[in-house]
Design an enzyme around this catalytic site. Structure first.
Site, PDB file in Angstrom:
ATOM      1  N   GLY A   7      47.644  62.360 -33.619  1.00 32.90           N
ATOM      2  CA  GLY A   7      46.594  61.301 -34.175  1.00 32.90           C
ATOM      3  C   GLY A   7      45.824  62.045 -35.311  1.00 32.90           C
ATOM      4  N   HIS A  51      33.745  70.793 -26.942  1.00 34.02           N
ATOM      5  CA  HIS A  51      34.865  70.925 -25.888  1.00 34.02           C
ATOM      6  C   HIS A  51      34.685  71.597 -24.848  1.00 34.02           C
ATOM      7  CE1 HIS A  51      38.206  69.452 -28.683  1.00 34.02           C
ATOM      8  NE2 HIS A  51      37.128  69.357 -29.511  1.00 34.02           N
ATOM      9  N   ARG A  55      34.628  69.995 -20.451  1.00 31.01           N
ATOM     10  CA  ARG A  55      35.666  70.587 -19.295  1.00 31.01           C
ATOM     11  C   ARG A  55      35.188  70.809 -18.009  1.00 31.01           C
ATOM     12  NH1 ARG A  55      37.805  73.573 -24.349  1.00 31.01           N
ATOM     13  NH2 ARG A  55      37.006  75.440 -23.376  1.00 31.01           N
TER      14      ARG A  55
END
Length: 175
Positions: A7, A51, A55
């Site tokens: 994407g 990020h 997680r």
């Protein structure tokens, strides 16, 4: 299960990819971006921190340009984020941005072949990539080279995957 998630920039690719392996006890997160020996980029550091914060603590992060080896060395599920940064590092580390196109293409094709071979492992693998080349032809040689080689990498990796997910504006379309 092997899944390629593609994407545009900031479309939600990484978030979607993470949901695909969220239920796994331990995941190897392969980050092929710039390594710590390179000049620090504050914007890149912020993206990495965001990020990491998302997680689970049980995930292991491996920062390397050698994605094929990182996959091969992992015993469990793997998430690679992303092939665009992997391609950039592959070309950067060899100083090939100004090399003849045939030379760059040969090197990158060899690395794509190594990556595709690593996908034959039985564990779940999710790879994130960028979708480029849908519009304007880049004005600079490096942009055209990147666009063409990433398109080739995406095509070959997609052929080795069970599914391809296209993420647009946070919406997922399974191709």
């Amino acid at each position: 299960m092997k899944v390629l998630v593609t994407g545009g920039v900031r479309s939600g690719k990484s978030h979607h990819a993470e949901t695909l392996v969220r239920g796994e006890a331990a995941v190897t997160y392969v980050a092929p971006g710039p390594d710590e020996s390179e000049e620090p980029d504050p914007d890149w550091a912020l993206r990495l921190a965001a990020h990491r914060d998302r997680r689970p603590a049980s995930w292991t992060t491996v920062e390397t340009a050698d994605v094929a080896t990182a996959i091969a060395d992992s015993a469990g599920p793997v998430l690679v984020d992303c092939l665009g940064t992997w391609l950039t590092r592959t070309i950067d580390l060899r100083g090939l941005w100004e090399a003849p196109v045939d030379e760059v293409t040969d090197v990158v094709r060899g690395e794509i072949a190594r990556l595709v071979a690593a996908l034959e492992r039985p564990q779940p693998i999710v790879l994130v990539t960028n979708e480029v080349g849908l519009g304007v032809v880049p004005a600079h040689r490096s942009g055209r080279l990147f666009r063409d080689l990433l398109g080739e990498a995406n095509r070959q990796v997609a052929a080795a995957c069970d599914e391809v997910h296209l993420v647009i504006a946070g919406r997922v379309l399974v191709l």
